[in-house]
Design a protein around this motif. Sequence first.
Motif, PDB file in Angstrom:
ATOM      1  N   LEU A  44       0.703  -1.288   0.373  1.00 14.40           N
ATOM      2  CA  LEU A  44       0.187   0.050   0.220  1.00 14.40           C
ATOM      3  C   LEU A  44       0.679   1.158  -0.291  1.00 14.40           C
ATOM      4  CD1 LEU A  44      -2.946  -1.089   2.223  1.00 14.40           C
ATOM      5  CD2 LEU A  44      -2.959  -1.138  -0.224  1.00 14.40           C
ATOM      6  N   ARG A  45       0.609   2.044  -0.886  1.00 19.02           N
ATOM      7  CA  ARG A  45       1.168   3.429  -0.958  1.00 19.02           C
ATOM      8  C   ARG A  45       1.287   4.723   0.101  1.00 19.02           C
ATOM      9  NH1 ARG A  45       1.174   4.820  -7.206  1.00 19.02           N
ATOM     10  NH2 ARG A  45       3.031   3.007  -8.073  1.00 19.02           N
ATOM     11  N   SER A  46       1.485   5.264   0.454  1.00 22.04           N
ATOM     12  CA  SER A  46       1.944   6.316   1.245  1.00 22.04           C
ATOM     13  C   SER A  46      -0.178   6.853   0.536  1.00 22.04           C
ATOM     14  CB  SER A  46       2.597   7.059   1.334  1.00 22.04           C
ATOM     15  OG  SER A  46       2.322   7.927   2.789  1.00 22.04           O
ATOM     16  N   PRO A  47      -1.092   7.736   1.822  1.00 23.56           N
ATOM     17  CA  PRO A  47      -1.821   8.384   1.133  1.00 23.56           C
ATOM     18  C   PRO A  47      -1.524  10.115   1.441  1.00 23.56           C
ATOM     19  CG  PRO A  47      -1.406   8.124   3.629  1.00 23.56           C
ATOM     20  CD  PRO A  47      -0.275   7.065   3.172  1.00 23.56           C
ATOM     21  N   HIS A  48       0.368   9.950   1.824  1.00 23.76           N
ATOM     22  CA  HIS A  48       0.617  11.886   1.853  1.00 23.76           C
ATOM     23  C   HIS A  48       1.507  11.824   0.612  1.00 23.76           C
ATOM     24  CE1 HIS A  48      -0.905  11.615   6.049  1.00 23.76           C
ATOM     25  NE2 HIS A  48      -0.136  10.628   5.814  1.00 23.76           N
ATOM     26  N   SER A  49       1.826  13.359   0.954  1.00 21.94           N
ATOM     27  CA  SER A  49       2.001  13.607  -0.388  1.00 21.94           C
ATOM     28  C   SER A  49       4.158  13.466   0.348  1.00 21.94           C
ATOM     29  CB  SER A  49       1.788  14.879  -1.282  1.00 21.94           C
ATOM     30  OG  SER A  49       2.031  16.400   0.320  1.00 21.94           O
ATOM     31  N   PRO A  50       5.122  14.297  -0.273  1.00 16.07           N
ATOM     32  CA  PRO A  50       6.136  14.494   0.242  1.00 16.07           C
ATOM     33  C   PRO A  50       6.314  15.475   1.219  1.00 16.07           C
ATOM     34  CG  PRO A  50       6.717  13.621  -2.113  1.00 16.07           C
ATOM     35  CD  PRO A  50       5.370  14.532  -2.208  1.00 16.07           C
ATOM     36  N   ASP A  51       5.391  16.011   1.162  1.00 14.24           N
ATOM     37  CA  ASP A  51       5.421  17.705   1.716  1.00 14.24           C
ATOM     38  C   ASP A  51       4.925  18.010   3.010  1.00 14.24           C
ATOM     39  OD1 ASP A  51       6.680  19.590  -0.332  1.00 14.24           O
ATOM     40  OD2 ASP A  51       5.325  19.948  -1.431  1.00 14.24           O
ATOM     41  N   ASP A  52       4.132  16.018   2.672  1.00 16.35           N
ATOM     42  CA  ASP A  52       3.125  16.309   4.710  1.00 16.35           C
ATOM     43  C   ASP A  52       3.950  15.768   5.836  1.00 16.35           C
ATOM     44  OD1 ASP A  52       1.441  16.690   3.017  1.00 16.35           O
ATOM     45  OD2 ASP A  52       0.351  15.129   2.869  1.00 16.35           O
ATOM     46  N   PRO A  53       3.955  16.475   6.697  1.00 18.70           N
ATOM     47  CA  PRO A  53       4.929  15.626   8.017  1.00 18.70           C
ATOM     48  C   PRO A  53       4.543  14.424   8.374  1.00 18.70           C
ATOM     49  CG  PRO A  53       3.397  17.061   8.572  1.00 18.70           C
ATOM     50  CD  PRO A  53       2.966  17.180   7.030  1.00 18.70           C
ATOM     51  N   CYS A  55       3.438  11.320   9.529  1.00 15.68           N
ATOM     52  CA  CYS A  55       2.170  10.813  10.862  1.00 15.68           C
ATOM     53  C   CYS A  55       2.388   9.163  11.274  1.00 15.68           C
ATOM     54  CB  CYS A  55       0.786  11.241  10.461  1.00 15.68           C
ATOM     55  SG  CYS A  55       0.107  10.119   9.688  1.00 15.68           S
ATOM     56  N   HIS A  56       2.563   9.041  10.366  1.00 15.68           N
ATOM     57  CA  HIS A  56       2.862   7.106  10.859  1.00 15.68           C
ATOM     58  C   HIS A  56       1.670   6.460  12.111  1.00 15.68           C
ATOM     59  CE1 HIS A  56       7.711   7.870  12.880  1.00 15.68           C
ATOM     60  NE2 HIS A  56       7.521   8.643  11.440  1.00 15.68           N
ATOM     61  N   GLY A  57       1.043   6.964  10.364  1.00 19.11           N
ATOM     62  CA  GLY A  57      -0.761   6.473  11.052  1.00 19.11           C
ATOM     63  C   GLY A  57      -1.851   6.900  11.910  1.00 19.11           C
ATOM     64  N   THR A  58      -1.065   7.646  12.006  1.00 15.68           N
ATOM     65  CA  THR A  58      -2.252   8.606  12.923  1.00 15.68           C
ATOM     66  C   THR A  58      -3.347   9.359  12.191  1.00 15.68           C
ATOM     67  OG1 THR A  58      -0.829  10.343  13.385  1.00 15.68           O
ATOM     68  CG2 THR A  58       0.004   9.737  14.878  1.00 15.68           C
ATOM     69  N   CYS A  59      -3.524   9.528  11.336  1.00 17.47           N
ATOM     70  CA  CYS A  59      -4.430   9.293  10.244  1.00 17.47           C
ATOM     71  C   CYS A  59      -5.179   9.017   9.705  1.00 17.47           C
ATOM     72  CB  CYS A  59      -3.489  10.468   9.128  1.00 17.47           C
ATOM     73  SG  CYS A  59      -3.613   8.806   7.763  1.00 17.47           S
ATOM     74  N   GLY A  60      -5.530   7.187  10.825  1.00 24.64           N
ATOM     75  CA  GLY A  60      -6.481   6.691  10.091  1.00 24.64           C
ATOM     76  C   GLY A  60      -6.502   6.261   8.812  1.00 24.64           C
ATOM     77  N   ARG A  61      -5.634   6.294   8.131  1.00 23.31           N
ATOM     78  CA  ARG A  61      -5.575   6.384   6.648  1.00 23.31           C
ATOM     79  C   ARG A  61      -4.208   4.973   6.637  1.00 23.31           C
ATOM     80  NH1 ARG A  61      -5.200  10.796   3.049  1.00 23.31           N
ATOM     81  NH2 ARG A  61      -4.477  11.681   4.864  1.00 23.31           N
ATOM     82  N   PHE A  62      -4.960   3.535   5.422  1.00 22.13           N
ATOM     83  CA  PHE A  62      -3.401   2.457   4.854  1.00 22.13           C
ATOM     84  C   PHE A  62      -2.569   3.768   3.814  1.00 22.13           C
ATOM     85  CE2 PHE A  62      -7.298  -0.927   5.509  1.00 22.13           C
ATOM     86  CZ  PHE A  62      -6.803  -0.748   6.645  1.00 22.13           C
TER      87      PHE A  62
END
Length: 298
Positions: A44-53, A55-62
């Motif tokens: 599963l790819r990261s749901p974040h962009s490279p500029d996002d801080p 979060c180590h999964g705290t956003c709740g998404r895979f």
Amino acid sequence: MATIDRHPARHPRQASTLALAHALSAAERGLAVIPLSRTKLPALRSPHSPDDPPCHGTCGRFGHGVYDASADPARVRALFAAAPWATGYGIACGLPPYHLIGVDLDTKSGTDSTAALRELALRHLFTIPPTVVVLTPSGGRHLWLTGPPDVVVPNSAGRLAPGIDIRGAGGYLVGPGSRTTHGTYTAAPGTAGFTPAPCPHALLRLLLPPPRTTGPSGSATGSAAGTAHGRGLVQFVLAAHEGQRNTRLFWAACRAYENGIGPALTDELTAAAVHTGLTEHEARSTIASAARMTRPLG
């Protein structure tokens, strides 16, 4: 245990079903797992962009690698449902109940990693106990060991000896039954029913980062000023959440002792740990364990 399939891409749906089955079996044993692609990377790819801080999964998404890892069957099924192309699974290291440490004996480096480990064992007087051994498609071996709950073993490649990589906190091992582009990972005959064995104490000390030397003033050679570094370590402990308090405290205490400021920082680290919910006795015991583990080998 699955047999070797040199062409896993021929049966993608079957490979995904088998991967989930193996992952659920591992989860039943308390091992936290994530789905892997044929390249052995998290599926599963990261749901974040490279500029996002981070979060180590705290956003709740895979999509956070080992931070997605779970032993809960419902979550494991949800992870694999989100990655139907997964053909394998990774087992997160450093997590309870086993606090898994993986010793990866590689064969691709042109060195005899098994002989190198045997030489280390003779030199430092330890024996690898019977434990889970996973055979890799390239002919290598993964030895599964367990560590103490208050010890953070870092990942490393070739630091222990050429051809020996270590998978610790933040790393993962490819689980037996996983299918990759090069073949299938399988449990070595006679080891599938084993429980991961405790890591020998002498080996555990070798797996921790080497302590830095200190100068005449007692400050760490080549390091930042002790006060600034110490404040950072205290803040690191204060930021701990439930379930990671001992781990963060042990890591910070190890860094403090490696940098020659361990004794001076003990009271502040203890106070920070107590603030997060540990008792003073628990905190001082963890710090004392870090002091022992970072003591230079005699």
